[in-house]
Design an enzyme around this catalytic site. Sequence first.
Site, PDB file in Angstrom:
ATOM      1  N   ARG A 258      22.768  29.588  50.321  1.00 65.10           N
ATOM      2  CA  ARG A 258      22.784  29.786  48.864  1.00 65.10           C
ATOM      3  C   ARG A 258      23.135  31.358  48.547  1.00 65.10           C
ATOM      4  O   ARG A 258      22.563  32.269  48.478  1.00 65.10           O
ATOM      5  CB  ARG A 258      22.507  28.999  47.898  1.00 65.10           C
ATOM      6  CG  ARG A 258      22.770  28.669  46.644  1.00 65.10           C
ATOM      7  CD  ARG A 258      22.056  28.775  45.433  1.00 65.10           C
ATOM      8  NE  ARG A 258      21.500  29.772  44.307  1.00 65.10           N
ATOM      9  CZ  ARG A 258      20.460  29.893  44.323  1.00 65.10           C
ATOM     10  NH1 ARG A 258      19.282  28.382  43.934  1.00 65.10           N
ATOM     11  NH2 ARG A 258      19.737  30.402  43.381  1.00 65.10           N
ATOM     12  N   HIS A 262      21.812  30.110  41.589  1.00 65.49           N
ATOM     13  CA  HIS A 262      21.983  28.348  41.303  1.00 65.49           C
ATOM     14  C   HIS A 262      23.129  28.585  40.468  1.00 65.49           C
ATOM     15  O   HIS A 262      23.201  27.397  40.782  1.00 65.49           O
ATOM     16  CB  HIS A 262      20.777  28.386  41.168  1.00 65.49           C
ATOM     17  CG  HIS A 262      20.779  26.483  40.694  1.00 65.49           C
ATOM     18  ND1 HIS A 262      20.982  25.728  41.497  1.00 65.49           N
ATOM     19  CD2 HIS A 262      21.363  26.275  38.847  1.00 65.49           C
ATOM     20  CE1 HIS A 262      20.936  24.150  40.437  1.00 65.49           C
ATOM     21  NE2 HIS A 262      21.252  25.038  39.400  1.00 65.49           N
ATOM     22  N   TYR A 271      13.587  35.887  42.134  1.00 68.24           N
ATOM     23  CA  TYR A 271      12.861  35.363  43.019  1.00 68.24           C
ATOM     24  C   TYR A 271      13.385  35.301  44.287  1.00 68.24           C
ATOM     25  O   TYR A 271      12.288  35.266  45.483  1.00 68.24           O
ATOM     26  CB  TYR A 271      12.856  33.594  42.657  1.00 68.24           C
ATOM     27  CG  TYR A 271      13.738  33.175  42.322  1.00 68.24           C
ATOM     28  CD1 TYR A 271      14.701  32.548  43.419  1.00 68.24           C
ATOM     29  CD2 TYR A 271      14.246  32.655  41.008  1.00 68.24           C
ATOM     30  CE1 TYR A 271      15.397  31.892  43.309  1.00 68.24           C
ATOM     31  CE2 TYR A 271      15.538  32.087  40.949  1.00 68.24           C
ATOM     32  CZ  TYR A 271      16.650  32.110  42.030  1.00 68.24           C
ATOM     33  OH  TYR A 271      17.767  30.769  42.177  1.00 68.24           O
TER      34      TYR A 271
HETATM   35  C1  TPP Z   1      15.416  14.836  37.583  1.00 66.95           C
HETATM   36  C2  TPP Z   1      15.828  16.591  37.723  1.00 66.95           C
HETATM   37  N1  TPP Z   1      14.571  17.538  37.017  1.00 66.95           N
HETATM   38  C3  TPP Z   1      15.239  18.160  37.429  1.00 66.95           C
HETATM   39  C4  TPP Z   1      16.370  18.734  37.177  1.00 66.95           C
HETATM   40  C5  TPP Z   1      16.623  20.722  36.823  1.00 66.95           C
HETATM   41  N2  TPP Z   1      17.796  20.839  37.872  1.00 66.95           N
HETATM   42  C6  TPP Z   1      18.945  21.319  38.026  1.00 66.95           C
HETATM   43  S1  TPP Z   1      19.125  21.805  39.498  1.00 66.95           S
HETATM   44  C7  TPP Z   1      17.809  21.570  39.794  1.00 66.95           C
HETATM   45  C8  TPP Z   1      17.816  21.712  41.427  1.00 66.95           C
HETATM   46  C9  TPP Z   1      18.411  21.227  42.620  1.00 66.95           C
HETATM   47  O1  TPP Z   1      18.509  22.134  44.090  1.00 66.95           O
HETATM   48  P1  TPP Z   1      19.502  21.324  44.841  1.00 66.95           P
HETATM   49  O2  TPP Z   1      18.418  19.485  44.784  1.00 66.95           O
HETATM   50  O3  TPP Z   1      18.496  21.644  46.415  1.00 66.95           O
HETATM   51  O4  TPP Z   1      20.783  21.303  44.768  1.00 66.95           O
HETATM   52  P2  TPP Z   1      21.235  22.764  44.393  1.00 66.95           P
HETATM   53  O5  TPP Z   1      21.795  23.413  43.464  1.00 66.95           O
HETATM   54  O6  TPP Z   1      20.970  23.198  45.214  1.00 66.95           O
HETATM   55  O7  TPP Z   1      22.797  22.409  44.862  1.00 66.95           O
HETATM   56  C10 TPP Z   1      17.084  21.196  39.176  1.00 66.95           C
HETATM   57  C11 TPP Z   1      15.398  20.828  39.555  1.00 66.95           C
HETATM   58  C12 TPP Z   1      17.622  18.367  36.713  1.00 66.95           C
HETATM   59  N3  TPP Z   1      19.030  17.858  36.548  1.00 66.95           N
HETATM   60  N4  TPP Z   1      17.624  16.555  37.220  1.00 66.95           N
END
Ligand code: TPP
Length: 348
Positions: A258, A262, A271
């Site tokens: 990435r 985010h 972090y």
């Molecule tokens: C069920 C749920 N828990 C927490 C969140 C908050 N949240 C949004 S994005 C994210 C991280 C997602 O990480 P990843 O699956 O690795 O996808 P990336 O954003 O890195 O592409 C979190 C914890 C959410 N949207 N839904």
Amino acid sequence: MSPDDALVPLTYDPTELDRTLPGWRRTLVDGYRWMLLARALDRRMLGLQRQGRVGFYGPATGQEAVSVGAALALTPDDWVFPGLREQLIALVRGHPLTTYVHHLFATDLDPARGRQMPCHPTARDVRYVSMSSVIGTQITQGVGCAYALKVKHQPGAVLAFFGDGATSANDFHAGLNLAGVWRLPILFCCTNNQWAISQPVERQTGVRELAQKAAAYGLPGRRVDGTDLIAVYREVRDALARIRSGAGPEMLEFLLYRMTPHSSSDDPTRYQAADWMARASARDPVPRVERFLLTTGLVTEEARDRFAEEVEREVRSAVTEAESAPAPDPASLFSDVFASASPGSIGR
Ligand SMILES: Cc1ncc(C[n+]2csc(CCOP(=O)(O)OP(=O)(O)O)c2C)c(N)n1
Ligand SMILES: [Mg+2]
């Protein structure tokens, strides 16, 4: 050492590609141009978000090879259930850039008329289904679609995209389990960008590779270099050929970096290690494929500069159009929601 010296090059032999990947020259040049467009879009949208002109943005910088490689391997029959960073797939499949930008600006010409969060477009024209922000839910939705294709004997396959973080969500396990039991035509595509917001992947799971999780559900799982456009295209193409022939579901884990926050609501300097971006830049998918195309003579420096100018122009013109478009009429709030408006609702 300049960033260019550190770049890990793509080392394919063109004669070998001629034999194993018919049409690769055209595919790669097209794909490279799409990647430039995605990067221009990210740059512009993050800037516009900072100026308060767009509400939210989830960039895909560093992940472009996955979206483009996968999109180029699809047929029009296939369905895409994306995560937060795969909008480029809709564009490569023919969804107009201006329509997507209307969505980002939540104008009246956004197909969802401003009711979805920005970066969560719906593109019915290209079988690209809007995601719910709840992590992992697109996995079970994709499984449902694959089940429908199977019982209705319809052609096509489903691609469901999700991040490394989503492999710890309930829907990942429920989805892969049912797809394995029912042998559904679905390819699970995990974009392992090594972060779930601020949570690094090694603090989230005990497995060495996320692709290993597929074995628990009877699916083949494979890790692929997600910063290599050729590898992604080849792996998705081959997996889809097996899936279409009835061999059952599979999972690919695309390892990548990435290269941005985010989302527009995040500050990774709080972090991430100081050398993260240097490590990521060495595997930046855009210069990796660009250098290969320049070295093999498939793209000249003039063509590269022309592409860069063209995509900037395309993004600028889409933004200009969206900024001059009207906002949705508040009275349209209940349109497409209820068959008949309930008492007291706007626009009755
Ligand atoms: C069920 C749920 N828990 C927490 C969140 C908050 N949240 C949004 S994005 C994210 C991280 C997602 O990480 P990843 O699956 O690795 O996808 P990336 O954003 O890195 O592409 C979190 C914890 C959410 N949207 N839904
Ligand atoms: Mg992630």
